[in-house]
Design a protein around this motif. Structure first.
Motif, PDB file in Angstrom:
ATOM      1  N   ALA A  32      13.520  -5.784  -8.223  1.00  0.00           N
ATOM      2  CA  ALA A  32      13.330  -7.078  -7.546  1.00  0.00           C
ATOM      3  C   ALA A  32      12.197  -7.869  -8.203  1.00  0.00           C
ATOM      4  CB  ALA A  32      13.024  -6.848  -6.069  1.00  0.00           C
ATOM      5  N   MET A  33      11.094  -7.177  -8.547  1.00  0.00           N
ATOM      6  CA  MET A  33       9.962  -7.870  -9.174  1.00  0.00           C
ATOM      7  C   MET A  33      10.388  -8.454 -10.518  1.00  0.00           C
ATOM      8  SD  MET A  33       6.985  -5.132  -8.155  1.00  0.00           S
ATOM      9  CE  MET A  33       5.614  -5.783  -9.094  1.00  0.00           C
ATOM     10  N   GLU A  34      11.202  -7.704 -11.246  1.00  0.00           N
ATOM     11  CA  GLU A  34      11.581  -8.152 -12.591  1.00  0.00           C
ATOM     12  C   GLU A  34      12.501  -9.371 -12.586  1.00  0.00           C
ATOM     13  OE1 GLU A  34      12.660  -4.480 -14.530  1.00  0.00           O
ATOM     14  OE2 GLU A  34      10.536  -3.895 -14.407  1.00  0.00           O
ATOM     15  N   THR A  35      13.125  -9.677 -11.461  1.00  0.00           N
ATOM     16  CA  THR A  35      13.938 -10.910 -11.420  1.00  0.00           C
ATOM     17  C   THR A  35      13.036 -12.137 -11.526  1.00  0.00           C
ATOM     18  OG1 THR A  35      13.819 -11.188  -9.006  1.00  0.00           O
ATOM     19  CG2 THR A  35      15.646  -9.821  -9.863  1.00  0.00           C
ATOM     20  N   GLY A  36      11.767 -11.985 -11.129  1.00  0.00           N
ATOM     21  CA  GLY A  36      10.840 -13.124 -11.152  1.00  0.00           C
ATOM     22  C   GLY A  36      11.157 -14.175 -10.091  1.00  0.00           C
ATOM     23  N   LYS A  37      12.021 -13.856  -9.142  1.00  0.00           N
ATOM     24  CA  LYS A  37      12.486 -14.863  -8.172  1.00  0.00           C
ATOM     25  C   LYS A  37      11.841 -14.748  -6.788  1.00  0.00           C
ATOM     26  CE  LYS A  37      15.662 -16.851 -10.737  1.00  0.00           C
ATOM     27  NZ  LYS A  37      15.457 -18.222 -11.211  1.00  0.00           N
ATOM     28  N   PHE A  38      11.132 -13.651  -6.537  1.00  0.00           N
ATOM     29  CA  PHE A  38      10.635 -13.428  -5.175  1.00  0.00           C
ATOM     30  C   PHE A  38       9.135 -13.703  -5.085  1.00  0.00           C
ATOM     31  CE2 PHE A  38      14.382 -10.632  -5.584  1.00  0.00           C
ATOM     32  CZ  PHE A  38      15.169 -11.214  -4.598  1.00  0.00           C
ATOM     33  N   ASP A  39       8.714 -14.106  -3.875  1.00  0.00           N
ATOM     34  CA  ASP A  39       7.324 -14.478  -3.664  1.00  0.00           C
ATOM     35  C   ASP A  39       6.439 -13.273  -3.340  1.00  0.00           C
ATOM     36  OD1 ASP A  39       7.877 -17.347  -3.876  1.00  0.00           O
ATOM     37  OD2 ASP A  39       9.042 -17.011  -2.063  1.00  0.00           O
ATOM     38  N   GLY A  40       7.053 -12.184  -2.947  1.00  0.00           N
ATOM     39  CA  GLY A  40       6.282 -10.994  -2.602  1.00  0.00           C
ATOM     40  C   GLY A  40       7.215  -9.865  -2.227  1.00  0.00           C
ATOM     41  N   ILE A  41       6.619  -8.791  -1.721  1.00  0.00           N
ATOM     42  CA  ILE A  41       7.368  -7.577  -1.351  1.00  0.00           C
ATOM     43  C   ILE A  41       6.940  -7.169   0.055  1.00  0.00           C
ATOM     44  CG2 ILE A  41       7.611  -5.099  -1.870  1.00  0.00           C
ATOM     45  CD1 ILE A  41       9.057  -6.879  -3.950  1.00  0.00           C
ATOM     46  N   ILE A  42       7.900  -6.649   0.805  1.00  0.00           N
ATOM     47  CA  ILE A  42       7.616  -6.119   2.149  1.00  0.00           C
ATOM     48  C   ILE A  42       8.070  -4.661   2.146  1.00  0.00           C
ATOM     49  CG2 ILE A  42       8.015  -6.390   4.627  1.00  0.00           C
ATOM     50  CD1 ILE A  42       8.743  -9.301   4.149  1.00  0.00           C
ATOM     51  N   ALA A  43       7.190  -3.757   2.580  1.00  0.00           N
ATOM     52  CA  ALA A  43       7.549  -2.333   2.503  1.00  0.00           C
ATOM     53  C   ALA A  43       6.696  -1.514   3.463  1.00  0.00           C
ATOM     54  CB  ALA A  43       7.343  -1.821   1.071  1.00  0.00           C
ATOM     55  N   TYR A  44       7.151  -0.274   3.706  1.00  0.00           N
ATOM     56  CA  TYR A  44       6.342   0.671   4.467  1.00  0.00           C
ATOM     57  C   TYR A  44       5.090   0.983   3.649  1.00  0.00           C
ATOM     58  CZ  TYR A  44      10.734   1.616   6.963  1.00  0.00           C
ATOM     59  OH  TYR A  44      11.890   1.508   7.687  1.00  0.00           O
ATOM     60  N   TYR A  45       3.976   1.098   4.347  1.00  0.00           N
ATOM     61  CA  TYR A  45       2.740   1.460   3.648  1.00  0.00           C
ATOM     62  C   TYR A  45       1.716   1.958   4.662  1.00  0.00           C
ATOM     63  CZ  TYR A  45      -1.695   0.893   1.168  1.00  0.00           C
ATOM     64  OH  TYR A  45      -2.935   1.109   0.625  1.00  0.00           O
ATOM     65  N   ASN A  46       1.271   3.169   4.465  1.00  0.00           N
ATOM     66  CA  ASN A  46       0.224   3.792   5.293  1.00  0.00           C
ATOM     67  C   ASN A  46      -0.197   5.068   4.545  1.00  0.00           C
ATOM     68  OD1 ASN A  46       1.918   6.118   6.188  1.00  0.00           O
ATOM     69  ND2 ASN A  46       3.159   4.476   7.076  1.00  0.00           N
ATOM     70  N   PRO A  47      -1.229   5.795   4.984  1.00  0.00           N
ATOM     71  CA  PRO A  47      -1.695   6.953   4.195  1.00  0.00           C
ATOM     72  C   PRO A  47      -0.636   8.023   3.969  1.00  0.00           C
ATOM     73  CG  PRO A  47      -3.338   6.345   5.842  1.00  0.00           C
ATOM     74  CD  PRO A  47      -2.130   5.501   6.126  1.00  0.00           C
ATOM     75  N   ILE A  48       0.435   8.023   4.760  1.00  0.00           N
ATOM     76  CA  ILE A  48       1.490   9.039   4.559  1.00  0.00           C
ATOM     77  C   ILE A  48       2.645   8.481   3.727  1.00  0.00           C
ATOM     78  CG2 ILE A  48       3.156  10.528   5.801  1.00  0.00           C
ATOM     79  CD1 ILE A  48       1.094  10.855   8.014  1.00  0.00           C
ATOM     80  N   GLU A  49       2.768   7.170   3.665  1.00  0.00           N
ATOM     81  CA  GLU A  49       3.816   6.529   2.853  1.00  0.00           C
ATOM     82  C   GLU A  49       3.129   5.640   1.806  1.00  0.00           C
ATOM     83  OE1 GLU A  49       7.616   5.783   5.589  1.00  0.00           O
ATOM     84  OE2 GLU A  49       5.809   4.943   6.475  1.00  0.00           O
ATOM     85  N   MET A  50       2.792   6.261   0.675  1.00  0.00           N
ATOM     86  CA  MET A  50       1.954   5.584  -0.327  1.00  0.00           C
ATOM     87  C   MET A  50       2.735   5.110  -1.557  1.00  0.00           C
ATOM     88  SD  MET A  50      -1.188   5.341   0.718  1.00  0.00           S
ATOM     89  CE  MET A  50      -2.059   4.982  -0.796  1.00  0.00           C
ATOM     90  N   GLU A  51       4.056   5.242  -1.544  1.00  0.00           N
ATOM     91  CA  GLU A  51       4.860   4.937  -2.736  1.00  0.00           C
ATOM     92  C   GLU A  51       4.497   3.597  -3.377  1.00  0.00           C
ATOM     93  OE1 GLU A  51       5.926   6.049   0.107  1.00  0.00           O
ATOM     94  OE2 GLU A  51       7.563   7.476  -0.102  1.00  0.00           O
ATOM     95  N   MET A  52       4.345   2.580  -2.541  1.00  0.00           N
ATOM     96  CA  MET A  52       4.208   1.220  -3.068  1.00  0.00           C
ATOM     97  C   MET A  52       2.840   0.951  -3.694  1.00  0.00           C
ATOM     98  SD  MET A  52       7.063  -0.282  -2.770  1.00  0.00           S
ATOM     99  CE  MET A  52       8.578   0.405  -2.095  1.00  0.00           C
ATOM    100  N   ALA A  53       1.872   1.832  -3.422  1.00  0.00           N
ATOM    101  CA  ALA A  53       0.508   1.569  -3.911  1.00  0.00           C
ATOM    102  C   ALA A  53       0.473   1.456  -5.432  1.00  0.00           C
ATOM    103  CB  ALA A  53      -0.440   2.661  -3.426  1.00  0.00           C
ATOM    104  N   GLU A  54       1.379   2.157  -6.117  1.00  0.00           N
ATOM    105  CA  GLU A  54       1.340   2.106  -7.584  1.00  0.00           C
ATOM    106  C   GLU A  54       1.734   0.721  -8.121  1.00  0.00           C
ATOM    107  OE1 GLU A  54       4.765   3.786  -9.962  1.00  0.00           O
ATOM    108  OE2 GLU A  54       4.986   4.983  -8.151  1.00  0.00           O
ATOM    109  N   LEU A  55       2.297  -0.126  -7.264  1.00  0.00           N
ATOM    110  CA  LEU A  55       2.722  -1.454  -7.710  1.00  0.00           C
ATOM    111  C   LEU A  55       1.729  -2.560  -7.349  1.00  0.00           C
ATOM    112  CD1 LEU A  55       6.460  -1.163  -6.599  1.00  0.00           C
ATOM    113  CD2 LEU A  55       5.552  -0.897  -8.906  1.00  0.00           C
ATOM    114  N   PHE A  56       0.672  -2.220  -6.634  1.00  0.00           N
ATOM    115  CA  PHE A  56      -0.221  -3.255  -6.107  1.00  0.00           C
ATOM    116  C   PHE A  56      -0.857  -4.115  -7.210  1.00  0.00           C
ATOM    117  CE2 PHE A  56      -1.284  -1.189  -1.709  1.00  0.00           C
ATOM    118  CZ  PHE A  56       0.007  -1.466  -1.288  1.00  0.00           C
ATOM    119  N   GLU A  57      -1.335  -3.435  -8.280  1.00  0.00           N
ATOM    120  CA  GLU A  57      -2.014  -4.213  -9.336  1.00  0.00           C
ATOM    121  C   GLU A  57      -1.030  -5.194  -9.974  1.00  0.00           C
ATOM    122  OE1 GLU A  57      -5.185  -3.652  -9.240  1.00  0.00           O
ATOM    123  OE2 GLU A  57      -4.819  -1.939  -7.931  1.00  0.00           O
TER     124      GLU A  57
END
Ligand SMILES: NC(=O)c1ccc[n+]([C@@H]2O[C@H](COP(=O)([O-])OP(=O)(O)OC[C@H]3O[C@@H](n4cnc5c(N)ncnc54)[C@H](OP(=O)(O)O)[C@@H]3O)[C@@H](O)[C@H]2O)c1
Length: 314
Positions: free
Chosen positions: A172-197
């Motif tokens: 989705a990020m690589e399409t360059g068309k979206f303004d942001g991302i919405i996802a689960y995120y908390n200390p037990i669900e950390m998958e998305m943290a690698e994409l923050f930067e």
């Protein structure tokens, strides 16, 4: 109330976004649970919450409507709604009429003039990356045409997908068309943290769903009672992870796991707001107070990511 600019937009949203998924019965009734949900919504808006999540799938908008239909602040609210098109059983086909209907029904039900953020979801059956990642490029032209039409009519502001997985988020990020991302995120669900930067570098925003891991990262779940919804043995692994988080972050948690989980989710600056389930005024008050406290350093996020990568050592 703490407000933050949602990356990729011109929206200043409250750090707490009210989620109403469990805040009412699914049919309109006069009952204590729905009354508490209604009171939570009123309390949150009065306390400065200007960001509200909802979905036709939850069937709780009837309760929200009671509050929103003539609320003096309703024109100041930013709504984020789920728009799952294609849905699981749609065979991967984008339906522009269905996309529009999700927006029109939300405008009616929420008594709003505009939906600030469309949480777009593309689903498959089974709903896995093998189907969803290759499906995305073929959806983009029709999706963008449908989105730009409602945006140009003033009915929607921005579009951010909920892509379920890291691989789908990258696509989705690589399409360059979206303004942001919405996802689960908390200390037990950390998958998305690698994409923050990378999200920050691209000028995209991030909205965190379920900062309390559905209620597991709260004080009362240190030892759920027999009648608690997390006493089912299927939650044993999750409760073991919770115990590990409690041990590793004892100092940062201080007196309250609930407060820590909210502050944790807001620690990285790319996270503009936490979409949190608030079922009573007392829950709303606690979460709003937690979001106003000093946030942990981003090093805590790095440490939690390491713990998650190590499988919590269990
Ligand atoms: N795919 C999606 O788009 C998706 C999926 C899931 C959720 N959502 C959205 O995200 C929202 C949040 O999800 P969620 O409710 O599953 O997870 P959550 O926000 O992590 O957890 C909310 C739960 O935590 C407990 N809680 C809330 N405030 C509290 C307080 N002050 N003190 C102690 N406990 C408190 C409540 O549980 P108890 O009342 O049981 O204690 C509440 O139901 C939903 O309402 C929905 O809007 C979206």
């Amino acid at each position: 109330m703490r407000y933050r600019r949602l990356g990729g937009t011109d929206l200043d949203v409250s750090a707490v976004c009210l989620g109403p998924m469990r805040a009412a019965t699914k049919e309109p009734t006069e009952d204590a649970k729905s009354k508490a949900g209604e009171d939570a919504l009123r309390f949150a808006i009065d306390a400065g919450v200007n960001f509200i999540h909802s979905s036709y799938e939850y069937r709780t908008r009837w309760m929200m409507e009671r509050v929103l239909k003539d609320h003096p602040k309703r024109h100041d609210l930013h709504h984020v709604i789920k728009v799952p098109v294609p849905d699981f059983k749609d065979g991967g086909r984008f339906d522009a009429a269905k996309f529009r209907e999700r927006i029109e029904e939300a405008l009616r039900d929420l008594h709003a003039e505009r939906i600030a953020v469309l949480q777009w979801m593309w689903r498959s059956d089974p709903n896995d990356d093998d189907l969803r990642v290759p499906m995305l490029p073929g959806l983009m032209d029709d999706l963008m045409e449908a989105f730009e039409r409602v945006r140009d009519e003033g009915k929607a502001g921005y579009m951010m997908p909920f892509p379920y997985t890291v691989a789908s988020t990258r696509a989705a990020m690589e399409t360059g068309k979206f303004d942001g991302i919405i996802a689960y995120y908390n200390p037990i669900e950390m998958e998305m943290a690698e994409l923050f930067e990378e999200l920050e570098e691209r000028g995209m925003g991030f909205l965190c769903i379920r900062p309390l891991y559905q209620g597991i990262l709260t004080d009362q779940r240190a030892k759920p009672g027999a009648d608690d919804r997390f006493s089912d043995p299927k939650f044993a692994d999750d409760l073991a992870k919770r115990a590990k988080v409690a041990e590793v972050f004892a100092e940062e948690i201080g007196g309250s796991m609930t407060g820590f989980a909210i502050r944790f989710a807001l620690a990285h600056p790319v996270v503009a707001s936490v979409i949190v389930g608030l079922n009573s005024p007392a829950q709303a008050e606690g979460i709003i107070a937690a979001a106003e406290q000093k946030l942990p350093s981003p090093r805590v996020v790095t440490k939690a990511f390491e713990l998650w990568k190590a499988g919590f050592g269990i």
